[in-house]
Design an enzyme around this catalytic site. Sequence first.
Site, PDB file in Angstrom:
ATOM      1  N   ARG A  85      14.001 -13.803  38.927  1.00  0.00           N
ATOM      2  CA  ARG A  85      14.309 -15.214  38.638  1.00  0.00           C
ATOM      3  C   ARG A  85      13.303 -15.889  37.704  1.00  0.00           C
ATOM      4  O   ARG A  85      13.709 -16.742  36.907  1.00  0.00           O
ATOM      5  CB  ARG A  85      14.534 -16.011  39.925  1.00  0.00           C
ATOM      6  CG  ARG A  85      13.375 -16.194  40.792  1.00  0.00           C
ATOM      7  CD  ARG A  85      13.723 -16.024  42.256  1.00  0.00           C
ATOM      8  NE  ARG A  85      13.724 -14.621  42.638  1.00  0.00           N
ATOM      9  CZ  ARG A  85      14.764 -13.989  43.142  1.00  0.00           C
ATOM     10  NH1 ARG A  85      15.877 -14.615  43.366  1.00  0.00           N
ATOM     11  NH2 ARG A  85      14.669 -12.705  43.454  1.00  0.00           N
ATOM     12  N   THR A  86      12.042 -15.524  37.765  1.00  0.00           N
ATOM     13  CA  THR A  86      11.091 -16.169  36.850  1.00  0.00           C
ATOM     14  C   THR A  86      11.425 -15.746  35.419  1.00  0.00           C
ATOM     15  O   THR A  86      11.473 -16.578  34.505  1.00  0.00           O
ATOM     16  CB  THR A  86       9.640 -15.784  37.205  1.00  0.00           C
ATOM     17  OG1 THR A  86       9.452 -15.986  38.602  1.00  0.00           O
ATOM     18  CG2 THR A  86       8.642 -16.609  36.432  1.00  0.00           C
ATOM     19  N   LYS A 114       0.188   4.362  24.207  1.00  0.00           N
ATOM     20  CA  LYS A 114      -0.552   5.197  23.243  1.00  0.00           C
ATOM     21  C   LYS A 114      -2.043   4.899  23.288  1.00  0.00           C
ATOM     22  O   LYS A 114      -2.795   5.339  22.431  1.00  0.00           O
ATOM     23  CB  LYS A 114      -0.018   4.926  21.829  1.00  0.00           C
ATOM     24  CG  LYS A 114       1.419   5.374  21.631  1.00  0.00           C
ATOM     25  CD  LYS A 114       1.890   5.115  20.205  1.00  0.00           C
ATOM     26  CE  LYS A 114       2.857   3.971  20.142  1.00  0.00           C
ATOM     27  NZ  LYS A 114       3.265   3.594  18.812  1.00  0.00           N
ATOM     28  N   ARG A 135       3.811 -12.495  32.767  1.00  0.00           N
ATOM     29  CA  ARG A 135       3.506 -12.118  34.156  1.00  0.00           C
ATOM     30  C   ARG A 135       2.728 -10.820  34.095  1.00  0.00           C
ATOM     31  O   ARG A 135       3.130  -9.869  33.409  1.00  0.00           O
ATOM     32  CB  ARG A 135       4.798 -11.917  34.947  1.00  0.00           C
ATOM     33  CG  ARG A 135       4.545 -11.282  36.293  1.00  0.00           C
ATOM     34  CD  ARG A 135       5.755 -11.300  37.171  1.00  0.00           C
ATOM     35  NE  ARG A 135       6.067 -12.648  37.620  1.00  0.00           N
ATOM     36  CZ  ARG A 135       6.888 -12.914  38.631  1.00  0.00           C
ATOM     37  NH1 ARG A 135       7.471 -11.934  39.300  1.00  0.00           N
ATOM     38  NH2 ARG A 135       7.122 -14.153  38.991  1.00  0.00           N
ATOM     39  N   HIS A 168       0.687 -18.845  40.514  1.00  0.00           N
ATOM     40  CA  HIS A 168       2.051 -18.840  39.961  1.00  0.00           C
ATOM     41  C   HIS A 168       2.401 -20.329  39.747  1.00  0.00           C
ATOM     42  O   HIS A 168       3.214 -20.901  40.462  1.00  0.00           O
ATOM     43  CB  HIS A 168       2.989 -18.176  40.971  1.00  0.00           C
ATOM     44  CG  HIS A 168       4.331 -17.770  40.438  1.00  0.00           C
ATOM     45  ND1 HIS A 168       4.797 -18.151  39.189  1.00  0.00           N
ATOM     46  CD2 HIS A 168       5.319 -17.017  40.997  1.00  0.00           C
ATOM     47  CE1 HIS A 168       6.013 -17.630  39.021  1.00  0.00           C
ATOM     48  NE2 HIS A 168       6.355 -16.951  40.092  1.00  0.00           N
TER      49      HIS A 168
END
Length: 361
Positions: A85-86, A114, A135, A168
Amino acid sequence: MREITDNWEELYETEVSQKLRHFSREGRMYDCLFAQQLTRELLEELFTIADNLRKITKTKEGADHASSLLSDKRAMLYFVQPSTRTFLSFLNACHLLGIKTSEIRDTSTSSEVKGESSEDTVRTFSSYVDLIIMRHPTPGFVEKTAWLMNRTKRPVPVINAGSGKDQHPTQALLDVYTLHKSFDGEIDGKKIVMVGDLKRGRTVRSLSYLMKNYKNVSLAFVSPKEFKMEPDILGFLKKHSIPYVETADFMSVMPEADAIYMTRIQDEHDTSGESRKVDYSPFYFKKEHLKIIKPSCVIMHPLPRRDEIETAVDEDPRAIYWRQERNGMWVRAAMISYIFKTNEKIIECCISNVSKILYDT
Ligand code: CP
């Protein structure tokens, strides 16, 4: 005031209130990293923008106007920790405002695989986009990205969409927007009960910080003894004279609650299977509890849930978690609009829409 160093380690250790100036411009929030940045004045402004956006996008004409506001901007959604949902609410918030989006959702699909450092990876984004929404599992890395960006020749704002176990802030923003809407703008004086894994839940940490903006709010923290709220948050509440109780007896605090904020066990942060040793069932909200709570009490959850709210509770009008997640899209769009200073245009459009409706009827 002490001059804050450009040394990242020193900045990271600095108390949040002392470093906010690094993440502001012209007296406005530029990067959204900490719930502590969200003052009551700013919250009310964001709620007004979100309400106006909801109104104007009800018509095609209004939605077209909203999607022209930031059609010259591009955003990177760098979500290297799982999210439904975020991620989706930010993606759709960008689209509501006309922002073009790119995404990386797994480091295995970026050149980090890499051997490129995370710092070089995020710096690369600023070559292409005007906003980074991220996030990340590493505590402090979103803040470090903002710090790095602010030192480059092409700085772009950074929004924290969930950082390790620490914060958050936009979840807390949508949580208070939901409380604000549920209580007709009156969060002052409310009793808020937070339940579950409070030690490792970043949503309850950020929401606790936001309580400093409201008068006479009191909190109850309900958790197993293994997952109690951390001392830094309790210290913050004491400093701001916000009363709280800690208990493992959920039933004892249910009848007085104005809002019950449920959370799941955060076992992704386990180091040695500690979650499996805890009986979480006393921290479930069940259908039978609907008889105990006030008729006006709201039941919230940042989601995703497991068993901590019985699905039979979903039909009760006091269960507002689905509305809560939808509110996230509007208030995140409001945040982006604020960062790019397009909020006035949304208000102007809302006023002209209202006068058009009044004139036409
Ligand atoms: N509340 C929340 O952060 O949900 P997601 O993990 O699905 O984004």
